[in-house]
Design an enzyme around this catalytic site. Structure first.
Site, short mmCIF file in Angstrom:
data_model
loop_
_atom_site.label_atom_id
_atom_site.label_comp_id
_atom_site.label_asym_id
_atom_site.label_seq_id
_atom_site.Cartn_x
_atom_site.Cartn_y
_atom_site.Cartn_z
N ASP A 1 51.03 44.57 36.23
CA ASP A 1 51.32 43.88 37.48
C ASP A 1 50.31 42.73 37.54
OD1 ASP A 1 52.27 43.22 40.04
OD2 ASP A 1 50.76 44.49 41.00
N GLU B 1 55.57 42.14 35.14
CA GLU B 1 56.40 41.73 36.28
C GLU B 1 56.68 40.24 36.18
OE1 GLU B 1 56.25 43.23 40.57
OE2 GLU B 1 55.09 41.37 40.63
N ASP C 1 48.50 47.74 43.25
CA ASP C 1 48.65 47.10 41.93
C ASP C 1 48.72 48.15 40.82
OD1 ASP C 1 47.92 44.16 42.89
OD2 ASP C 1 46.43 45.55 43.71
#
EC number: 3.1.21.10
Length: 188
Positions: free
Chosen positions: A7, A68, A141
């Site tokens: 992330d 991501e 996260d």
């Protein structure tokens, strides 16, 4: 398959490693968040992320890295930092010959919760359940990095089938083009 989920972010970059088993079984191997001070120069922050990712790649030796995909946000500075952090991760993996796949937030949410519009709490709850964790991964996260890795484990077979289908279609297009070209040459 061992998947490193990332992330990306400049202030907090979530890192995770999971191992997929038979069916939809996924086991968490490690999760952490790399933090960089917001007042540090950009190059130093990216270097810190790069160093941490290099260490994780060497330690965990993932088969693939799932990152991501950055999408439009209102804050341009935030989206730029996120994209730069993701780029550093992708570069580190590419240097080692490790495949990189990008997944949108809605793909990840849909894979993990069944709802592409799920909120952070729903994603965290499902990650905790899927991985049979004793406690919820924090901060968000860390949960997001785990969700990315889970998403890739579950989507990888479909991604592989799509790649094979695209390769076959390209082969068929080339075969057809060659046939048309040969017919045109013969007609001259």
């Amino acid at each position: 398959m061992r998947v490193m989920g990332v992330d990306p972010g400049l202030t907090r970059c979530g890192l995770s490693v999971v191992e997929s088993g038979r069916g939809r079984t996924v086991v968490a191997l490690d999760v952490d968040v790399v933090r960089t001070p917001s007042d540090a120069p950009l190059a130093e922050r990216l270097l810190s992320i790069s160093d941490a990712v290099e260490h994780w790649l060497a330690t965990h030796q993932p088969d693939v890295v799932a990152i991501e995909r950055v999408f439009s946000q209102l804050n341009v500075t935030t989206v730029m930092g996120t994209a730069q952090a993701g780029g550093v991760v992708a570069l580190a993996a590419a240097k080692r010959g490790i495949g990189v796949h990008f997944h949108t937030p809605s793909e990840v949410k849909a894979a993990v919760t069944g709802n592409g519009a799920a909120n952070k709490a729903q994603v965290t709850a499902m990650v905790t359940r899927i991985l049979a964790l004793q406690a919820k991964p924090t901060p968000a996260d860390a949960a997001d990095a785990l969700a990315l890795a889970i998403c890739h484990c579950w989507r990888a077979p479909m991604i592989a089938r799509m790649a094979r289908a695209e390769a076959l279609a390209a082969q068929q297009r080339q075969k057809y083009k060659d046939k048309v070209d040969a017919t045109l040459r013969a007609a001259r």
